[in-house]
Design a protein around this motif. Structure first.
Motif, PDB file in Angstrom:
ATOM      1  N   LYS A   1       0.842  -1.241  -0.127  1.00 52.41           N
ATOM      2  CA  LYS A   1      -0.044  -0.038   0.048  1.00 52.41           C
ATOM      3  C   LYS A   1       0.856   1.122  -0.041  1.00 52.41           C
ATOM      4  CE  LYS A   1      -3.477   2.397   2.720  1.00 52.41           C
ATOM      5  NZ  LYS A   1      -4.265   2.441   3.905  1.00 52.41           N
ATOM      6  N   VAL A   2       1.929   1.272   0.821  1.00 52.77           N
ATOM      7  CA  VAL A   2       2.686   2.526   0.767  1.00 52.77           C
ATOM      8  C   VAL A   2       3.611   2.527  -0.537  1.00 52.77           C
ATOM      9  CG1 VAL A   2       4.917   3.653   1.789  1.00 52.77           C
ATOM     10  CG2 VAL A   2       2.954   2.160   3.407  1.00 52.77           C
ATOM     11  N   ALA A   3       4.132   1.569  -1.109  1.00 57.66           N
ATOM     12  CA  ALA A   3       4.572   1.607  -2.214  1.00 57.66           C
ATOM     13  C   ALA A   3       3.794   2.120  -3.377  1.00 57.66           C
ATOM     14  CB  ALA A   3       5.064   0.228  -2.732  1.00 57.66           C
ATOM     15  N   LYS A   4       2.611   1.942  -3.254  1.00 54.80           N
ATOM     16  CA  LYS A   4       1.670   2.348  -4.428  1.00 54.80           C
ATOM     17  C   LYS A   4       1.411   4.091  -3.970  1.00 54.80           C
ATOM     18  CE  LYS A   4      -1.335  -1.501  -5.382  1.00 54.80           C
ATOM     19  NZ  LYS A   4      -2.640  -2.215  -5.183  1.00 54.80           N
ATOM     20  N   GLU A   5       1.406   4.307  -2.776  1.00 50.14           N
ATOM     21  CA  GLU A   5       1.504   5.932  -2.546  1.00 50.14           C
ATOM     22  C   GLU A   5       2.706   6.447  -2.931  1.00 50.14           C
ATOM     23  OE1 GLU A   5      -0.567   6.865   1.587  1.00 50.14           O
ATOM     24  OE2 GLU A   5       0.158   4.889   1.889  1.00 50.14           O
ATOM     25  N   ILE A   6       3.792   5.827  -2.795  1.00 47.50           N
ATOM     26  CA  ILE A   6       4.984   6.458  -3.321  1.00 47.50           C
ATOM     27  C   ILE A   6       5.021   6.642  -4.669  1.00 47.50           C
ATOM     28  CG2 ILE A   6       7.596   6.037  -3.595  1.00 47.50           C
ATOM     29  CD1 ILE A   6       7.420   4.585  -0.922  1.00 47.50           C
TER      30      ILE A   6
ATOM     31  N   ALA B   1       2.466   7.311  -6.619  1.00 43.38           N
ATOM     32  CA  ALA B   1       1.542   8.384  -6.789  1.00 43.38           C
ATOM     33  C   ALA B   1       2.288   9.511  -6.627  1.00 43.38           C
ATOM     34  CB  ALA B   1       0.434   8.339  -6.226  1.00 43.38           C
ATOM     35  N   ARG B   2       3.422   9.727  -5.962  1.00 45.16           N
ATOM     36  CA  ARG B   2       4.014  10.865  -5.653  1.00 45.16           C
ATOM     37  C   ARG B   2       5.014  11.530  -6.531  1.00 45.16           C
ATOM     38  NH1 ARG B   2       3.372  12.637   0.488  1.00 45.16           N
ATOM     39  NH2 ARG B   2       1.222  11.815   0.994  1.00 45.16           N
ATOM     40  N   ASN B   3       5.952  10.322  -6.877  1.00 46.48           N
ATOM     41  CA  ASN B   3       7.304  10.805  -7.274  1.00 46.48           C
ATOM     42  C   ASN B   3       7.599  10.616  -8.771  1.00 46.48           C
ATOM     43  OD1 ASN B   3       7.196   8.015  -7.931  1.00 46.48           O
ATOM     44  ND2 ASN B   3       9.123   7.567  -6.682  1.00 46.48           N
ATOM     45  N   GLY B   4       6.433  11.274  -9.658  1.00 49.93           N
ATOM     46  CA  GLY B   4       6.549  11.334 -11.005  1.00 49.93           C
ATOM     47  C   GLY B   4       7.242  10.166 -11.926  1.00 49.93           C
ATOM     48  N   ASP B   5       8.095  10.292 -12.480  1.00 47.35           N
ATOM     49  CA  ASP B   5       9.035   9.278 -13.155  1.00 47.35           C
ATOM     50  C   ASP B   5       9.692   8.477 -12.212  1.00 47.35           C
ATOM     51  OD1 ASP B   5       7.955  10.301 -15.578  1.00 47.35           O
ATOM     52  OD2 ASP B   5       9.734  11.876 -15.651  1.00 47.35           O
ATOM     53  N   GLY B   6       9.576   8.558 -10.960  1.00 48.34           N
ATOM     54  CA  GLY B   6      10.590   7.681 -10.115  1.00 48.34           C
ATOM     55  C   GLY B   6       9.696   5.986  -9.949  1.00 48.34           C
ATOM     56  N   TRP B   7      10.312   5.224  -9.267  1.00 42.74           N
ATOM     57  CA  TRP B   7       9.945   4.056  -9.003  1.00 42.74           C
ATOM     58  C   TRP B   7       9.711   3.871  -7.403  1.00 42.74           C
ATOM     59  CZ3 TRP B   7      13.462   1.812  -6.129  1.00 42.74           C
ATOM     60  CH2 TRP B   7      14.907   2.256  -6.565  1.00 42.74           C
ATOM     61  N   ALA B   8       9.060   2.818  -6.972  1.00 40.20           N
ATOM     62  CA  ALA B   8       9.004   2.453  -5.808  1.00 40.20           C
ATOM     63  C   ALA B   8       9.150   0.950  -5.558  1.00 40.20           C
ATOM     64  CB  ALA B   8       7.462   2.736  -5.009  1.00 40.20           C
ATOM     65  N   GLU B   9       9.813   0.565  -4.437  1.00 36.92           N
ATOM     66  CA  GLU B   9      10.084  -0.914  -4.284  1.00 36.92           C
ATOM     67  C   GLU B   9       9.681  -1.171  -2.985  1.00 36.92           C
ATOM     68  OE1 GLU B   9      13.494  -2.444  -7.268  1.00 36.92           O
ATOM     69  OE2 GLU B   9      14.120  -1.811  -5.320  1.00 36.92           O
ATOM     70  N   LEU B  10       9.380  -2.588  -2.582  1.00 38.38           N
ATOM     71  CA  LEU B  10       9.202  -3.170  -1.404  1.00 38.38           C
ATOM     72  C   LEU B  10      10.114  -4.453  -1.099  1.00 38.38           C
ATOM     73  CD1 LEU B  10       7.672  -3.412   1.616  1.00 38.38           C
ATOM     74  CD2 LEU B  10       6.074  -4.641   0.377  1.00 38.38           C
ATOM     75  N   TYR B  11      10.793  -4.482   0.216  1.00 40.59           N
ATOM     76  CA  TYR B  11      11.580  -5.443   0.622  1.00 40.59           C
ATOM     77  C   TYR B  11      10.985  -5.969   1.557  1.00 40.59           C
ATOM     78  CZ  TYR B  11      15.056  -3.879  -3.221  1.00 40.59           C
ATOM     79  OH  TYR B  11      15.624  -3.784  -4.047  1.00 40.59           O
ATOM     80  N   VAL B  12      10.514  -7.110   1.818  1.00 34.82           N
ATOM     81  CA  VAL B  12      10.014  -7.749   2.922  1.00 34.82           C
ATOM     82  C   VAL B  12      10.907  -8.396   3.732  1.00 34.82           C
ATOM     83  CG1 VAL B  12       8.087  -9.170   4.049  1.00 34.82           C
ATOM     84  CG2 VAL B  12       7.712  -7.745   2.037  1.00 34.82           C
ATOM     85  N   GLY B  13      11.153  -8.091   5.087  1.00 39.33           N
ATOM     86  CA  GLY B  13      11.987  -8.853   5.927  1.00 39.33           C
ATOM     87  C   GLY B  13      12.388  -8.439   7.227  1.00 39.33           C
ATOM     88  N   ASP B  14      12.570  -9.141   8.220  1.00 41.16           N
ATOM     89  CA  ASP B  14      12.844  -8.987   9.572  1.00 41.16           C
ATOM     90  C   ASP B  14      14.595  -8.657   9.746  1.00 41.16           C
ATOM     91  OD1 ASP B  14      12.938  -8.825  12.180  1.00 41.16           O
ATOM     92  OD2 ASP B  14      11.846 -10.425  12.536  1.00 41.16           O
ATOM     93  N   LEU B  15      14.874  -7.293  10.133  1.00 38.88           N
ATOM     94  CA  LEU B  15      16.043  -6.920  10.323  1.00 38.88           C
ATOM     95  C   LEU B  15      16.671  -7.411  11.629  1.00 38.88           C
ATOM     96  CD1 LEU B  15      15.945  -3.112   9.107  1.00 38.88           C
ATOM     97  CD2 LEU B  15      16.365  -5.320   7.685  1.00 38.88           C
ATOM     98  N   ALA B  16      15.748  -8.150  12.308  1.00 40.37           N
ATOM     99  CA  ALA B  16      16.365  -8.863  13.695  1.00 40.37           C
ATOM    100  C   ALA B  16      17.312 -10.100  13.216  1.00 40.37           C
ATOM    101  CB  ALA B  16      15.402  -9.569  14.358  1.00 40.37           C
ATOM    102  N   SER B  17      17.285 -10.505  12.045  1.00 38.78           N
ATOM    103  CA  SER B  17      18.193 -11.442  11.605  1.00 38.78           C
ATOM    104  C   SER B  17      19.275 -10.910  10.663  1.00 38.78           C
ATOM    105  CB  SER B  17      17.371 -12.372  10.637  1.00 38.78           C
ATOM    106  OG  SER B  17      18.173 -13.434   9.924  1.00 38.78           O
ATOM    107  N   LYS B  18      20.471 -11.395  11.053  1.00 40.03           N
ATOM    108  CA  LYS B  18      21.724 -10.774  10.237  1.00 40.03           C
ATOM    109  C   LYS B  18      21.746 -11.462   8.706  1.00 40.03           C
ATOM    110  CE  LYS B  18      24.344 -12.576  13.259  1.00 40.03           C
ATOM    111  NZ  LYS B  18      25.941 -12.783  13.844  1.00 40.03           N
ATOM    112  N   ASP B  19      20.994 -12.690   8.694  1.00 43.25           N
ATOM    113  CA  ASP B  19      20.812 -13.161   7.259  1.00 43.25           C
ATOM    114  C   ASP B  19      20.044 -12.353   6.522  1.00 43.25           C
ATOM    115  OD1 ASP B  19      22.671 -15.252   7.676  1.00 43.25           O
ATOM    116  OD2 ASP B  19      21.163 -16.866   7.739  1.00 43.25           O
TER     117      ASP B  19
END
Length: 296
Positions: A48-53, A55-73
Motif C-alpha cells: 500500500k505504501v509503495a503505491k502511495e510512493i 503516486a507521488r514521485n513522477g517518473d520515479g519508482w517504488a520498491e518493497l523489500y519484506v524482511g525482519d532486520l532482527a536476522s543478520k541473514d
C-alpha cells in the motif's frame, strides 16, 4: 525547508518504511522526486505504501523489500538483493527500531533491542557502503532518540543478561546509534558520503512500541490523543529526519545530531572517542565483519 529539495534521479532506501516515521519520510522523499525502496515486515501494508510512493514521485519508482532486520541473514539478503537491482544509492535512512518490555533474543541469539536498533543499521550500512560511495554525494541518516542522553554503553553486559530494564536497553541502543554515526562519519571523511543521526522527538503514534507492555501501549495511546506540549505527530517527528536526509542546506554536513529540525548537541558520552571506537570493534564482531572494513 527554505528550498525544496530536488531528488529526481536519486535513489533512497528507508528501513521501517511501511509505517510511522519511516512511511512519512519515504512519502516525502518521493514527493521530492526520489525513487524509494522501503523495508518492512508487513507485505500488505508495504504494498500500500509503495503505491502511495508511486503516486507521488513522477517518473520515479517504488520498491518493497519484506524482511525482519532482527536476522543478520535477512540484512545480508536485503543488501545483496538491492545491489543486484540497482547501481546507485544516494540516501540510506536507517529508521527501523523496536522497544521491548521484556528481554528477548533474535534468531541469532542476540538481545533484540540491541540487535534491531543498532546492529542491523551497523551491518546494513557496511554492506551498502560501496554503492553509497560510488553514488556520492550521498547521505546516511540513522534515526535515534533524545533518550540516548540517558543511555550508557555497558560493555560488560551489552545484551542486558544480568538486569534487563526496557528503557535502559532502549536508551543504550539509541546512544549506540549516535556513536556509530560519529565513527562512520570519521571513517567516510573525503568520500562524499555524510552520516548523521536524527531525533524525531516523542511521537506516541508510532508502532515501534508494539512490543511494549500493555500499560505502556495504553499510556502511549492516551498521549497520542491529548494535546501535550512534549509530544509530536508523525508528520512533525518525521520532519527532522527528512531535513537531515534531503535539505540542501545540509549538503556536506556530517557527524552531526539533528533534533527539532536542526543540528543540535548530543550527550557528553556520545562524544567519547574511546567508547565510540570500542563499540565499533565490538559491533563488528557481533555481525561478523572486519572492524577495518570501512577504512577508506
Amino acid at each position: 525547508m527554505s528550498t525544496k529539495p530536488d531528488l529526481r534521479n536519486q535513489v533512497a532506501l528507508v528501513t521501517g518504511g511501511t509505517s510511522g516515521i519511516g512511511r512519512e519520510t519515504a512519502l516525502k522523499l518521493a514527493e521530492y522526486g526520489a525513487s524509494v525502496a522501503i523495508v518492512g515486515r508487513n507485505r500488505k501494508r508495504g504494498r500500500k505504501v509503495a503505491k502511495e510512493i508511486e503516486a507521488r514521485n513522477g517518473d520515479g519508482w517504488a520498491e518493497l523489500y519484506v524482511g525482519d532486520l532482527a536476522s543478520k541473514d535477512n540484512v545480508r539478503n536485503l543488501a545483496a538483493e538491492f545491489e543486484d537491482r540497482h547501481d546507485r544509492l544516494d540516501l540510506l535512512v536507517n529508521n527501523a527500531g523496536t522497544f521491548r518490555h521484556q528481554r528477548s533474543e533474535t534468531v541469532d541469539g542476540i538481545e533484540a533491542t540491541f540487535a534491531i536498533n543498532h546492529l542491523a543499521p551497523f551491518l546494513l550500512t557496511h554492506l551498502l557502503i560501496d554503492l553509497l560511495v560510488e553514488s556520492a554525494p550521498a547521505r546516511v541518516v540513522t534515526t535515534t532518540s533524545e533518550l540516548h542522553e540517558n543511555g550508557t554503553i555497558d560493555f560488560a553486559d551489552l545484551e542486558r543478561e544480568r538486569d534487563y530494564e526496557d528503557m535502559a536497553a532502549y536508551s543504550q541502543s539509541k546512544l549506540a546509534n549516535v556513536l556509530f554515526t560519529d565513527e562512520l562519519a570519521r571513517r567516510l571523511d573525503g568520500t562524499g558520503v555524510t552520516a548523521t543521526t536524527a531525533n524525531p522527538g516523542f511521537v506516541p503514534e508510532t508502532a515501534f512500541t508494539r512490543e511494549a507492555s500493555i500499560r505502556g501501549r495504553l499510556t502511549l495511546g492516551l498521549f497520542s490523543i491529548l494535546p501535550l506540549p512534549f509530544t509530536k505527530s508523525v508528520e512533525e517527528g518525521a520532519e527532522t529526519v527528512i531535513r537531515a536526509a534531503a535539505s540542501p542546506e545540509y549538503d556536506g554536513v556530517t557527524g552531526e545530531y539533528f533534533s527539532d529540525g536542526d543540528v543540535a548537541e548530543s550527550s557528553d558520552e556520545s562524544h567519547d572517542a574511546e567508547v565510540r571506537k570500542r563499540l565499533w570493534d565490538v559491533s563488528a564482531g557481533f555481525v561478523g565483519i572486519s572492524p577495518d572494513s570501512l577504512d577508506f
